[in-house]
Design a protein around this motif. Structure first.
Motif, short mmCIF file in Angstrom:
data_model
loop_
_atom_site.label_atom_id
_atom_site.label_comp_id
_atom_site.label_asym_id
_atom_site.label_seq_id
_atom_site.Cartn_x
_atom_site.Cartn_y
_atom_site.Cartn_z
N ALA A 196 0.80 -1.23 0.00
CA ALA A 196 0.00 0.00 0.00
C ALA A 196 0.83 1.28 0.00
O ALA A 196 0.29 2.37 -0.18
N ARG A 197 2.15 1.18 0.19
CA ARG A 197 2.99 2.38 0.39
C ARG A 197 2.84 3.44 -0.70
O ARG A 197 2.82 4.64 -0.39
N PRO A 198 2.79 3.11 -1.99
CA PRO A 198 2.65 4.18 -2.99
C PRO A 198 1.44 5.07 -2.76
O PRO A 198 1.53 6.30 -2.85
N VAL A 199 0.30 4.49 -2.42
CA VAL A 199 -0.90 5.29 -2.16
C VAL A 199 -0.80 5.96 -0.79
O VAL A 199 -1.27 7.09 -0.61
N VAL A 200 -0.18 5.29 0.18
CA VAL A 200 0.05 5.91 1.49
C VAL A 200 0.82 7.21 1.31
O VAL A 200 0.48 8.25 1.89
N ARG A 201 1.85 7.20 0.47
CA ARG A 201 2.66 8.41 0.25
C ARG A 201 1.85 9.50 -0.44
O ARG A 201 2.04 10.68 -0.18
N GLU A 202 0.96 9.11 -1.35
CA GLU A 202 0.12 10.10 -2.00
C GLU A 202 -0.84 10.75 -1.02
O GLU A 202 -1.09 11.96 -1.08
N ILE A 203 -1.36 9.96 -0.10
CA ILE A 203 -2.34 10.47 0.88
C ILE A 203 -1.67 11.33 1.95
O ILE A 203 -2.18 12.38 2.33
N THR A 204 -0.49 10.91 2.42
CA THR A 204 0.14 11.57 3.56
C THR A 204 1.15 12.63 3.15
O THR A 204 1.49 13.51 3.96
N GLY A 205 1.68 12.55 1.94
CA GLY A 205 2.72 13.48 1.53
C GLY A 205 4.10 12.96 1.88
O GLY A 205 4.27 12.20 2.83
N ASP A 206 5.11 13.38 1.14
CA ASP A 206 6.46 12.87 1.35
C ASP A 206 7.01 13.21 2.73
O ASP A 206 7.84 12.48 3.28
N ALA A 207 6.55 14.33 3.31
CA ALA A 207 7.10 14.77 4.59
C ALA A 207 6.81 13.79 5.71
O ALA A 207 7.53 13.76 6.72
N ALA A 208 5.77 12.99 5.56
CA ALA A 208 5.41 12.03 6.61
C ALA A 208 6.42 10.89 6.73
O ALA A 208 6.50 10.25 7.77
N GLY A 209 7.14 10.62 5.66
CA GLY A 209 8.21 9.63 5.74
C GLY A 209 7.82 8.20 5.44
O GLY A 209 8.64 7.29 5.65
N TRP A 210 6.61 7.95 4.94
CA TRP A 210 6.19 6.59 4.67
C TRP A 210 6.77 6.07 3.34
O TRP A 210 6.82 4.89 3.11
#
Length: 203
Positions: free
Chosen positions: A189-203
């Motif tokens: 799920a990480r690609p969509v997690v990064r889209e939802i949270t933004g790069d600053a979140a670090g996922w």
């Protein structure tokens, strides 16, 4: 094979009451390796070794700062009790769209409606549970979204919850047991997690 799980299981692990007050076993949707429906099976029997491939879902919800909502599964769960896992996971009823099942079950377990929930792919895995001897043979639909309000966890389903950053998740995983499927579903799920949270979140 018993048609219903043992006494004392949580709502999701026990039989579903009908309008007549009787009980019917929870049924799962069996699938082939491509995710096509091929039949149904009673929930517990589908998890008895070696397991039968069935449809499932996993949800990852985040707060507005990009922290992931984890839950520790209730101690009364028949499968993987007391371990930490993603926000919510479960099985659609036969014919129920996975997105609908994911939103429904999140509300039932955590008392909150997800917002902006998006599909995040599928993953197929085979994970035995050493404690119970049961097996997760799942074709898992993944969803990522935002927490839509204050949590009201069902104590029969959820022992405790925590919002964590990636670093806090790493520290938690060093101290406590997580569900066998957790990293499979998170990594997929990480690609969509990064889209939802933004790069600053670090996922």
């Amino acid at each position: 094979m018993p048609s219903t799980p043992a006494e004392g299981l949580s709502t999701d692990d026990a039989a579903v009451p009908t309008s007549e007050g009787t009980a019917e076993p929870i049924m799962l949707e069996l699938v082939d390796e491509a995710g096509r429906t091929i039949g149904t099976a009673e929930k517990l029997s589908a998890h008895i070794a070696p397991g039968t491939l069935h449809r499932a879902f996993s949800v990852f919800l985040f707060d507005d700062t990009g922290r992931l909502l984890l839950q520790r599964r209730a101690l009364g769960k028949y499968h993987s009790p007391g371990v930490w896992s993603n926000t919510c996971c479960g099985h659609p009823y036969p014919g129920e769209p996975p997105f609908v099942a994911a939103a429904r079950r999140t509300g039932e377990e955590l008392g909150v409606a997800p917002t902006l929930m998006r599909e995040a792919g599928t993953v197929r895995y085979n994970h035995p549970d050493p404690a119970s001897g049961l097996v997760e043979q799942e074709y898992n639909h993944l969803f990522v979204g935002i927490v839509g309000g204050a949590l009201r966890p069902d104590p029969e389903e959820v022992e405790e919850t925590a919002f964590v950053t990636p670093a806090e998740l790493d520290a938690l995983r060093e101290k406590f047991t997580f569900s066998a499927w957790f990293m499979d579903v998170l990594d997929t799920a990480r690609p969509v997690v990064r889209e939802i949270t933004g790069d600053a979140a670090g996922w």
